[in-house]
Design a protein around this motif. Structure first.
Motif, PDB file in Angstrom:
ATOM      1  N   GLN A 224       1.029  -1.156   0.078  1.00 47.37           N
ATOM      2  CA  GLN A 224      -0.266   0.034   0.085  1.00 47.37           C
ATOM      3  C   GLN A 224       0.963   1.265   0.011  1.00 47.37           C
ATOM      4  OE1 GLN A 224      -2.754   0.109   3.233  1.00 47.37           O
ATOM      5  NE2 GLN A 224      -4.225   1.781   2.032  1.00 47.37           N
ATOM      6  N   ALA A 225       0.874   2.053  -1.068  1.00 44.79           N
ATOM      7  CA  ALA A 225       1.497   3.244  -1.276  1.00 44.79           C
ATOM      8  C   ALA A 225       0.666   4.381  -0.586  1.00 44.79           C
ATOM      9  CB  ALA A 225       1.752   3.531  -2.781  1.00 44.79           C
ATOM     10  N   PRO A 226       1.620   5.386  -0.109  1.00 44.22           N
ATOM     11  CA  PRO A 226       0.719   6.574   0.527  1.00 44.22           C
ATOM     12  C   PRO A 226      -0.339   7.091  -0.686  1.00 44.22           C
ATOM     13  CG  PRO A 226       3.189   6.861   0.586  1.00 44.22           C
ATOM     14  CD  PRO A 226       2.924   5.772  -0.205  1.00 44.22           C
ATOM     15  N   GLY A 227      -1.476   7.241   0.070  1.00 42.37           N
ATOM     16  CA  GLY A 227      -2.567   7.690  -0.481  1.00 42.37           C
ATOM     17  C   GLY A 227      -3.426   6.775  -1.566  1.00 42.37           C
ATOM     18  N   LYS A 228      -2.898   5.534  -1.653  1.00 42.29           N
ATOM     19  CA  LYS A 228      -3.514   4.696  -2.325  1.00 42.29           C
ATOM     20  C   LYS A 228      -4.090   3.199  -1.758  1.00 42.29           C
ATOM     21  CE  LYS A 228      -0.425   5.722  -6.493  1.00 42.29           C
ATOM     22  NZ  LYS A 228       0.530   5.240  -7.374  1.00 42.29           N
ATOM     23  N   GLU A 229      -4.666   2.523  -2.449  1.00 40.31           N
ATOM     24  CA  GLU A 229      -5.235   1.404  -1.848  1.00 40.31           C
ATOM     25  C   GLU A 229      -4.452   0.175  -1.831  1.00 40.31           C
ATOM     26  OE1 GLU A 229     -10.075   2.006  -3.100  1.00 40.31           O
ATOM     27  OE2 GLU A 229      -9.034   0.152  -3.940  1.00 40.31           O
ATOM     28  N   ARG A 230      -4.512  -0.804  -1.191  1.00 37.75           N
ATOM     29  CA  ARG A 230      -3.635  -1.691  -0.912  1.00 37.75           C
ATOM     30  C   ARG A 230      -3.665  -2.621  -2.312  1.00 37.75           C
ATOM     31  NH1 ARG A 230      -3.451  -4.758   4.549  1.00 37.75           N
ATOM     32  NH2 ARG A 230      -5.726  -5.387   3.896  1.00 37.75           N
ATOM     33  N   GLU A 231      -2.726  -3.184  -2.986  1.00 35.37           N
ATOM     34  CA  GLU A 231      -2.683  -3.764  -4.128  1.00 35.37           C
ATOM     35  C   GLU A 231      -1.823  -5.052  -3.846  1.00 35.37           C
ATOM     36  OE1 GLU A 231      -0.837  -1.603  -7.267  1.00 35.37           O
ATOM     37  OE2 GLU A 231       1.260  -1.434  -6.270  1.00 35.37           O
TER      38      GLU A 231
ATOM     39  N   ASN B 275      12.205   0.923  -8.028  1.00 27.86           N
ATOM     40  CA  ASN B 275      12.152   2.141  -8.348  1.00 27.86           C
ATOM     41  C   ASN B 275      11.210   2.836  -7.441  1.00 27.86           C
ATOM     42  OD1 ASN B 275       9.134   1.883  -9.185  1.00 27.86           O
ATOM     43  ND2 ASN B 275      10.314   0.508 -10.566  1.00 27.86           N
ATOM     44  N   PRO B 276      11.246   4.239  -7.357  1.00 28.57           N
ATOM     45  CA  PRO B 276      10.505   5.011  -6.428  1.00 28.57           C
ATOM     46  C   PRO B 276       9.030   4.554  -6.327  1.00 28.57           C
ATOM     47  CG  PRO B 276      11.854   6.607  -7.692  1.00 28.57           C
ATOM     48  CD  PRO B 276      12.293   5.159  -8.185  1.00 28.57           C
ATOM     49  N   GLU B 277       8.281   4.127  -7.442  1.00 25.98           N
ATOM     50  CA  GLU B 277       7.111   3.671  -7.510  1.00 25.98           C
ATOM     51  C   GLU B 277       6.797   2.404  -6.585  1.00 25.98           C
ATOM     52  OE1 GLU B 277       7.760   6.427 -10.239  1.00 25.98           O
ATOM     53  OE2 GLU B 277       8.686   4.685 -10.396  1.00 25.98           O
ATOM     54  N   ASP B 278       7.984   1.777  -6.343  1.00 23.60           N
ATOM     55  CA  ASP B 278       7.708   0.621  -5.262  1.00 23.60           C
ATOM     56  C   ASP B 278       7.640   0.951  -3.838  1.00 23.60           C
ATOM     57  OD1 ASP B 278       9.996  -0.948  -7.403  1.00 23.60           O
ATOM     58  OD2 ASP B 278       7.925  -1.420  -7.637  1.00 23.60           O
TER      59      ASP B 278
END
Length: 124
Positions: free
Chosen positions: A39-46, A87-90
């Motif tokens: 779960q990234a900040p501000g996003k749903e768990r994936e 990468n930062p998206e991780d």
């Protein structure tokens, strides 16, 4: 009841690697499908990855295919997530998951048991 404890998170530079571990409490670990979500900040768990109780089948999110590898050691009641080419998206909190049904975890992307999470931060 299955208790899951993650470890191995931290700060890493883009292009680097980390290995997450998840230790399970239950003796019947070998009969559970295991997985990782994030779960990234501000996003749903994936969903990230799942592995069959036998270790013979695995599934991955498209975003991590070829970079992440899920594995398990039933003798140690532990599941791992090797993360390469980060990468930062991780960047996210990574959660370990366990479910008696592989299809539920790997296909429906749902789980009965969850760990508390370990934070991974990838700097650019």
């Amino acid at each position: 009841q299955v208790q899951l404890v993650e470890s191995g998170g931290g700060l890493v530079q883009a292009g680097g690697s980390l290995r997450l571990s998840c230790a399970a409490s239950r003796r019947t670990f070998s009969s559970y499908a295991m997985g990782w979500f994030r779960q990234a900040p501000g996003k749903e768990r994936e969903f990230v990855a799942a592995i069959h109780w036998s270790g013979g089948n695995t599934r991955y999110a498209d975003s991590v295919k070829g970079r992440f590898t899920i594995s398990r050691d039933n003798a140690k009641s532990t599941v791992y997530l090797q993360m390469n080419s980060l990468n930062p998206e991780d960047t996210a909190v990574y959660y370990c998951a366990a479910d008696p049904e592989y299809a539920r975890l790997g296909y429906r992307k749902e789980s009965t048991y969850w760990g508390q999470g370990t934070e991974v931060t990838v700097s650019s």
